[in-house]
Scaffold this active site. Structure first.
Site, PDB file in Angstrom:
ATOM      1  N   LYS A 101       0.865  -1.187   0.000  1.00 48.05           N
ATOM      2  CA  LYS A 101       0.000   0.000   0.000  1.00 48.05           C
ATOM      3  C   LYS A 101       0.895   1.229   0.000  1.00 48.05           C
ATOM      4  O   LYS A 101       1.814   1.313   0.828  1.00 48.05           O
ATOM      5  CB  LYS A 101      -0.867   0.061   1.269  1.00 48.05           C
ATOM      6  N   CYS A 156      -4.511   2.116  -8.394  1.00 45.32           N
ATOM      7  CA  CYS A 156      -4.793   0.675  -8.467  1.00 45.32           C
ATOM      8  C   CYS A 156      -6.280   0.332  -8.545  1.00 45.32           C
ATOM      9  O   CYS A 156      -6.722  -0.232  -9.535  1.00 45.32           O
ATOM     10  CB  CYS A 156      -4.140  -0.033  -7.291  1.00 45.32           C
TER      11      CYS A 156
HETATM   12  P1  NAD Z   1       4.708   4.117 -11.756  1.00 51.81           P
HETATM   13  O1  NAD Z   1       4.009   4.758 -12.869  1.00 51.81           O
HETATM   14  O2  NAD Z   1       4.918   4.849 -10.472  1.00 51.81           O
HETATM   15  O3  NAD Z   1       6.160   3.636 -12.235  1.00 51.81           O
HETATM   16  C1  NAD Z   1       6.401   2.942 -13.416  1.00 51.81           C
HETATM   17  C2  NAD Z   1       7.821   3.261 -13.872  1.00 51.81           C
HETATM   18  O4  NAD Z   1       8.154   2.432 -14.986  1.00 51.81           O
HETATM   19  C3  NAD Z   1       8.009   4.698 -14.358  1.00 51.81           C
HETATM   20  O5  NAD Z   1       9.070   5.291 -13.633  1.00 51.81           O
HETATM   21  C4  NAD Z   1       8.335   4.563 -15.839  1.00 51.81           C
HETATM   22  O6  NAD Z   1       9.243   5.551 -16.304  1.00 51.81           O
HETATM   23  C5  NAD Z   1       8.964   3.174 -15.873  1.00 51.81           C
HETATM   24  N1  NAD Z   1       8.943   2.544 -17.200  1.00 51.81           N
HETATM   25  C6  NAD Z   1       7.910   2.448 -18.065  1.00 51.81           C
HETATM   26  N2  NAD Z   1       8.282   1.789 -19.181  1.00 51.81           N
HETATM   27  C7  NAD Z   1       9.577   1.422 -19.002  1.00 51.81           C
HETATM   28  C8  NAD Z   1      10.522   0.738 -19.796  1.00 51.81           C
HETATM   29  N3  NAD Z   1      10.186   0.258 -21.004  1.00 51.81           N
HETATM   30  N4  NAD Z   1      11.761   0.549 -19.313  1.00 51.81           N
HETATM   31  C9  NAD Z   1      12.107   1.036 -18.094  1.00 51.81           C
HETATM   32  N5  NAD Z   1      11.248   1.708 -17.291  1.00 51.81           N
HETATM   33  C10 NAD Z   1      10.004   1.911 -17.734  1.00 51.81           C
HETATM   34  O7  NAD Z   1       3.923   2.755 -11.470  1.00 51.81           O
HETATM   35  P2  NAD Z   1       3.668   2.028 -10.077  1.00 51.81           P
HETATM   36  O8  NAD Z   1       2.633   2.745  -9.291  1.00 51.81           O
HETATM   37  O9  NAD Z   1       4.969   1.684  -9.460  1.00 51.81           O
HETATM   38  O10 NAD Z   1       2.982   0.676 -10.596  1.00 51.81           O
HETATM   39  C11 NAD Z   1       3.708  -0.297 -11.324  1.00 51.81           C
HETATM   40  C12 NAD Z   1       2.848  -1.536 -11.427  1.00 51.81           C
HETATM   41  O11 NAD Z   1       2.630  -2.083 -10.116  1.00 51.81           O
HETATM   42  C13 NAD Z   1       1.474  -1.306 -12.022  1.00 51.81           C
HETATM   43  O12 NAD Z   1       1.108  -2.432 -12.774  1.00 51.81           O
HETATM   44  C14 NAD Z   1       0.593  -1.189 -10.797  1.00 51.81           C
HETATM   45  O13 NAD Z   1      -0.734  -1.555 -11.066  1.00 51.81           O
HETATM   46  C15 NAD Z   1       1.232  -2.179  -9.869  1.00 51.81           C
HETATM   47  N6  NAD Z   1       1.003  -1.926  -8.460  1.00 51.81           N
HETATM   48  C16 NAD Z   1       1.056  -0.645  -7.978  1.00 51.81           C
HETATM   49  C17 NAD Z   1       0.858  -0.422  -6.619  1.00 51.81           C
HETATM   50  C18 NAD Z   1       0.895   0.985  -6.070  1.00 51.81           C
HETATM   51  O14 NAD Z   1       0.502   1.168  -4.910  1.00 51.81           O
HETATM   52  N7  NAD Z   1       1.356   1.982  -6.824  1.00 51.81           N
HETATM   53  C19 NAD Z   1       0.636  -1.499  -5.743  1.00 51.81           C
HETATM   54  C20 NAD Z   1       0.617  -2.782  -6.267  1.00 51.81           C
HETATM   55  C21 NAD Z   1       0.795  -2.992  -7.619  1.00 51.81           C
END
Ligand code: NAD
Length: 437
Positions: A152, A261
């Site tokens: 979270k 999410c």
């Molecule tokens: P985010 O948008 O904060 O971060 C994603 C990162 O990936 C960005 O910094 C982006 O620049 C990078 N990126 C994208 N394409 C790339 C590539 N080809 N090569 C290298 N880097 C690349 O996303 P997030 O919130 O960390 O979420 C990531 C995943 O985890 C999602 O699928 C989300 O649903 C899942 N998730 C998120 C949470 C949460 O609380 N944020 C919790 C559980 C699961």
């Protein structure tokens, strides 16, 4: 173990730091050079409590490095986590563009066996798609593992370091062994590592988020009925939650769920069901109720002040979709600000960490205030939108003096209605009735 984590957002950065903290050599990759530059300077692109000190320590001790070079990271790692965004596509389905792009980058650099782990939230069948994408580009052996993340925001470090459970979908014994070793330090208290097939692991993440979203929408409907029927949702919640079959967590009504999410994962699961010819009726309702709930505070404002809000100013405490994060994605505050400003109102907002992000997302007519009491000066009412701790026990005399009218619309039920009556406020709640002095 030598690990790479691709994507340094909320999940990737926390996972990278967490794995480094348990002794692994971790290389964190992002395609965004500005993020990597910040990290190399020791700055953190997101707000997450406790992340900075752990990150600094692991860097200093040489277990955590940052790069934009995915190929180099892949060559020196046994296990590569994909933790990039999976935003909603136009039809609500999860957009796998970033995940598949990373899969291709990994394939292009592989020089031997690798475990590729989907940590991003991805629909059922994605592990197979990632495996096919890699197999199309290299004949090097690979196991694709599904390891959804349950952290979270705001409590991400402790959630990651002490998870309730670790879900691992894998089809080979070799991958299961590697993942089991990697996660063993995180489950020393006996919380389970649940091994399963990839599809079940992928579904588990969506089903869990859909269930949590369902609890919120359900309680929001109960709260709305409480308001009409003269019951107090606070008491109802305690009475319900004491039943161990229900449990007391996640029963707080409010101004609707947001974040990166629940909204997108609910939509993506609905989409997956549609692709299988099934309509998830409960989940459709969960989404519809939430969309309606995001308009609740604005409806209460209009009922009190009238349709035309021109010339009025509303102080808004809290912008982030929940406390302890700067994440503004799908935040209910965005809907509220739009509805108020569309009716001519001005908004004076204050949030401890989300104002920087919010500035680029909110319409004109919003001013930002570091000090929450500055936002109140000359405002016609206060709206409480995010339950930051600092808003829980404020100086009510100061609030009353600064506001033009002693009116509070509380989207998080932070205050006791009886006390608010004594203090002379008109106080609107979610499911605890309206108090008038
Ligand atoms: P985010 O948008 O904060 O971060 C994603 C990162 O990936 C960005 O910094 C982006 O620049 C990078 N990126 C994208 N394409 C790339 C590539 N080809 N090569 C290298 N880097 C690349 O996303 P997030 O919130 O960390 O979420 C990531 C995943 O985890 C999602 O699928 C989300 O649903 C899942 N998730 C998120 C949470 C949460 O609380 N944020 C919790 C559980 C699961």
């Amino acid at each position: 173990m030598k690990l790479a984590v691709v994507g340094t957002g909320y999940v990737g950065l926390v996972a990278g730091v967490g794995f480094a903290d348990s002794g692994n050599d971790v290389i964190c990759v992002d395609k965004d050079p500005s993020k990597i530059d910040m990290l190399l300077r020791g700055e953190i692109p997101i707000y997450e409590p406790g992340l900075d000190t752990r990150l600094a320590r692991n860097r200093q001790e040489g277990r955590l490095v940052f790069t934009t070079d995915t190929a180099a990271a892949v060559r020196r790692s046994e296990v590569i986590f994909i933790a990039v965004g999976t935003p909603p596509g136009e039809d609500g389905s999860a957009d796998l563009r970033h995940v598949l792009a990373v899969a291709r980058d990994i394939a292009a650099a592989m020089d031997g066996y690798r475990v590729v782990v989907n940590k991003s939230t991805v629909p059922v069948g994605t592990a197979e798609r990632v495996a096919a994408e890699i197999a199309g580009l290299t004949s090097q052996p690979v196991d694709v593992v599904s390891n959804p993340e349950f952290l979270k925001e705001g409590a991400a470090i402790s959630d990651f370091m002490m998870p309730d459970r670790v879900v691992i979908g894998a089809s080979s014994e070799r991958a299961r062994r590697i993942m089991g070793e990697l996660y063993a330090p995180f489950v020393r208290t006996g919380n389970p590592i649940l091994f399963m097939d990839n599809r079940s692991a992928e579904m588990t993440k969506y089903a869990a988020n859909a269930m949590l979203a369902t609890r919120i929408s359900f309680m929001n409907e109960v709260a709305n009925l409480c308001d009409l029927a003269g019951a107090d949702v606070h008491k109802v919640r305690l009475g319900m939650g004491a039943d161990p079959r229900i449990g007391n967590k996640f029963l707080f009504p409010g101004a609707g769920y947001g974040g990166s999410c629940f909204p997108k994962d609910v939509q993506a699961l609905l989409r997956t069901a549609t692709e299988h010819g099934l309509e998830l009726q409960v989940l459709n309702a969960v989404h519809a109720v939430n969309e309606h709930q995001k308009g609740l505070l604005a409806r209460k404002v209009v009922a009190h002040f009238g349709e035309d809000l021109a010339g009025l100013t509303f102080a808004m405490w809290g912008l982030a979709f929940k406390p302890n994060t700067d994440d503004m994605r799908e935040a209910p505050s965005i809907v509220l600000v739009r509805e108020l400003t569309a009716r001519g109102a001005r908004v004076a907002a204050s949030d401890p960490v989300a104002m920087g992000v919010a500035r680029g997302m909110l319409p004109a007519g919003v001013s930002f205030h570091e000090n929450p009491y500055d936002a109140l000066e000359g405002a016609d009412a206060l709206l409480v939108v995010t339950e930051w701790n600092r808003f829980r026990n404020p100086d009510f005399d100061r609030i009353r003096t600064a506001l033009r009218h002693p009116v509070i619309f509380d989207g998080r039920n932070l205050y006791e209605p009886d006390r608010m009556r004594e203090l002379g406020f008109t106080y609107f709640t979610v499911g605890r009735g309206t108090v008038r002095p």
